[in-house]
Motif scaffolding. Sequence first.
Motif, PDB file in Angstrom:
ATOM      1  N   SER A  23     -72.293  23.960  37.901  1.00 11.11           N
ATOM      2  CA  SER A  23     -72.124  24.774  39.726  1.00 11.11           C
ATOM      3  C   SER A  23     -73.580  24.894  40.064  1.00 11.11           C
ATOM      4  O   SER A  23     -74.055  24.776  41.862  1.00 11.11           O
ATOM      5  N   ALA A  24     -74.385  25.696  39.563  1.00 13.14           N
ATOM      6  CA  ALA A  24     -75.486  26.934  39.759  1.00 13.14           C
ATOM      7  C   ALA A  24     -76.438  25.560  39.383  1.00 13.14           C
ATOM      8  O   ALA A  24     -77.471  25.519  40.705  1.00 13.14           O
ATOM      9  N   THR A  25     -77.014  24.704  38.543  1.00 10.44           N
ATOM     10  CA  THR A  25     -77.853  23.145  38.874  1.00 10.44           C
ATOM     11  C   THR A  25     -77.582  22.455  39.704  1.00 10.44           C
ATOM     12  O   THR A  25     -79.199  22.083  40.323  1.00 10.44           O
ATOM     13  N   GLU A  26     -76.008  22.018  39.466  1.00 12.96           N
ATOM     14  CA  GLU A  26     -76.181  21.149  40.133  1.00 12.96           C
ATOM     15  C   GLU A  26     -75.809  20.877  42.373  1.00 12.96           C
ATOM     16  O   GLU A  26     -75.815  20.209  42.433  1.00 12.96           O
ATOM     17  N   GLY A  27     -75.643  22.578  42.468  1.00 12.83           N
ATOM     18  CA  GLY A  27     -75.670  23.117  43.800  1.00 12.83           C
ATOM     19  C   GLY A  27     -73.988  22.785  43.884  1.00 12.83           C
ATOM     20  O   GLY A  27     -74.048  22.000  45.585  1.00 12.83           O
ATOM     21  N   THR A  28     -72.763  22.012  43.430  1.00  7.38           N
ATOM     22  CA  THR A  28     -71.917  21.746  43.841  1.00  7.38           C
ATOM     23  C   THR A  28     -70.661  23.404  44.499  1.00  7.38           C
ATOM     24  O   THR A  28     -71.192  24.154  43.533  1.00  7.38           O
ATOM     25  N   ASP A  29     -69.836  22.977  44.990  1.00  9.35           N
ATOM     26  CA  ASP A  29     -69.091  24.164  45.499  1.00  9.35           C
ATOM     27  C   ASP A  29     -67.280  24.080  45.218  1.00  9.35           C
ATOM     28  O   ASP A  29     -67.242  22.502  44.948  1.00  9.35           O
ATOM     29  N   VAL A  30     -67.035  24.948  45.025  1.00  8.50           N
ATOM     30  CA  VAL A  30     -65.634  24.109  44.984  1.00  8.50           C
ATOM     31  C   VAL A  30     -64.863  23.293  46.344  1.00  8.50           C
ATOM     32  O   VAL A  30     -65.369  23.916  47.316  1.00  8.50           O
ATOM     33  N   GLU A  31     -64.008  23.255  46.415  1.00  6.71           N
ATOM     34  CA  GLU A  31     -62.501  22.643  47.274  1.00  6.71           C
ATOM     35  C   GLU A  31     -61.975  23.788  47.483  1.00  6.71           C
ATOM     36  O   GLU A  31     -62.398  25.022  47.319  1.00  6.71           O
ATOM     37  N   HIS A  32     -61.495  23.427  48.990  1.00  3.25           N
ATOM     38  CA  HIS A  32     -60.713  24.774  49.115  1.00  3.25           C
ATOM     39  C   HIS A  32     -59.972  25.169  48.572  1.00  3.25           C
ATOM     40  O   HIS A  32     -58.812  26.298  49.510  1.00  3.25           O
ATOM     41  N   ASP A  33     -59.509  24.430  47.600  1.00  4.38           N
ATOM     42  CA  ASP A  33     -58.034  25.413  46.618  1.00  4.38           C
ATOM     43  C   ASP A  33     -58.936  26.381  45.548  1.00  4.38           C
ATOM     44  O   ASP A  33     -57.990  26.219  44.905  1.00  4.38           O
ATOM     45  N   GLY A  34     -59.745  26.404  45.676  1.00  5.28           N
ATOM     46  CA  GLY A  34     -61.365  27.237  44.783  1.00  5.28           C
ATOM     47  C   GLY A  34     -61.041  26.181  43.461  1.00  5.28           C
ATOM     48  O   GLY A  34     -61.089  27.220  42.179  1.00  5.28           O
ATOM     49  N   ARG A  35     -60.513  25.121  43.298  1.00  6.92           N
ATOM     50  CA  ARG A  35     -61.091  24.211  41.996  1.00  6.92           C
ATOM     51  C   ARG A  35     -62.458  23.184  42.185  1.00  6.92           C
ATOM     52  O   ARG A  35     -62.219  22.975  43.716  1.00  6.92           O
ATOM     53  N   TYR A  36     -63.049  22.784  41.440  1.00  8.58           N
ATOM     54  CA  TYR A  36     -64.328  21.485  41.498  1.00  8.58           C
ATOM     55  C   TYR A  36     -63.521  20.819  41.080  1.00  8.58           C
ATOM     56  O   TYR A  36     -62.581  20.053  41.036  1.00  8.58           O
ATOM     57  N   LYS A  37     -63.997  19.869  42.017  1.00 11.32           N
ATOM     58  CA  LYS A  37     -63.322  17.903  42.386  1.00 11.32           C
ATOM     59  C   LYS A  37     -63.754  17.099  41.306  1.00 11.32           C
ATOM     60  O   LYS A  37     -65.202  17.244  41.075  1.00 11.32           O
ATOM     61  N   TRP A  38     -63.369  16.810  40.727  1.00 10.75           N
ATOM     62  CA  TRP A  38     -63.333  15.814  39.288  1.00 10.75           C
ATOM     63  C   TRP A  38     -62.619  14.044  39.484  1.00 10.75           C
ATOM     64  O   TRP A  38     -61.270  15.098  39.072  1.00 10.75           O
ATOM     65  N   ASP A  39     -62.454  13.750  40.317  1.00 10.22           N
ATOM     66  CA  ASP A  39     -61.515  12.505  40.395  1.00 10.22           C
ATOM     67  C   ASP A  39     -61.866  11.211  39.081  1.00 10.22           C
ATOM     68  O   ASP A  39     -62.635  10.985  37.979  1.00 10.22           O
ATOM     69  N   GLY A  40     -60.539  11.162  38.319  1.00 16.04           N
ATOM     70  CA  GLY A  40     -60.541   9.754  37.670  1.00 16.04           C
ATOM     71  C   GLY A  40     -60.103  10.429  36.741  1.00 16.04           C
ATOM     72  O   GLY A  40     -59.384   9.187  35.724  1.00 16.04           O
ATOM     73  N   LEU A  41     -59.859  11.457  35.869  1.00 18.03           N
ATOM     74  CA  LEU A  41     -59.112  12.010  35.396  1.00 18.03           C
ATOM     75  C   LEU A  41     -57.705  11.594  34.190  1.00 18.03           C
ATOM     76  O   LEU A  41     -57.660  10.953  33.561  1.00 18.03           O
ATOM     77  N   GLU A  42     -56.453  11.600  35.716  1.00 16.04           N
ATOM     78  CA  GLU A  42     -55.136   9.918  34.979  1.00 16.04           C
ATOM     79  C   GLU A  42     -55.649   8.952  34.531  1.00 16.04           C
ATOM     80  O   GLU A  42     -55.218   8.813  33.715  1.00 16.04           O
ATOM     81  N   ASP A  43     -57.166   8.492  35.033  1.00 18.05           N
ATOM     82  CA  ASP A  43     -56.757   7.191  34.609  1.00 18.05           C
ATOM     83  C   ASP A  43     -57.177   6.987  33.004  1.00 18.05           C
ATOM     84  O   ASP A  43     -57.259   6.173  32.132  1.00 18.05           O
TER      85      ASP A  43
END
Length: 152
Positions: free
Chosen positions: A16-36
Amino acid sequence: MPVIGNLLQLYLFEFSATEGTDVEHDGRYKWDGLEDYWTDHDLHPFLFRVDDQLAGFALVQRFSVISKQPIVWDIEDFFVLAKYRRLGVGRYAAKQLFEAFQGKWEIRVINGNERALKFWKATISEQIENETIPSSINNDGRVFDLFEFETS
């Protein structure tokens, strides 16, 4: 799936520090597709354990993010918990993956992640018994160090 999902949050936090990502409103980082990873035969999830304790995970896919070739193995994400780093857990896990999935590989390291770059350079060089030098590649505005090699 829930275990890897939880570990994925720790992995994303590290970036998160190097990529500049923020958590979503639920306090978690977004990562789509794990269920795939549980429904697509070209996606393979793995957990690493040391003495029955969780030590990390890998997500392996049969598709190149860089060249778009379907016959290339790619590690989408690879994470070892801090406690188990520098103990050979990551190298052992990577070696098991390279042996399980023979063929062409591409390993991407986001530019600036020196710890990961050092790890993959040493691990891949050991696996192919030759020093490997990554090439720099720009993929949709993100710069990666790319290792290309083959296992047999």
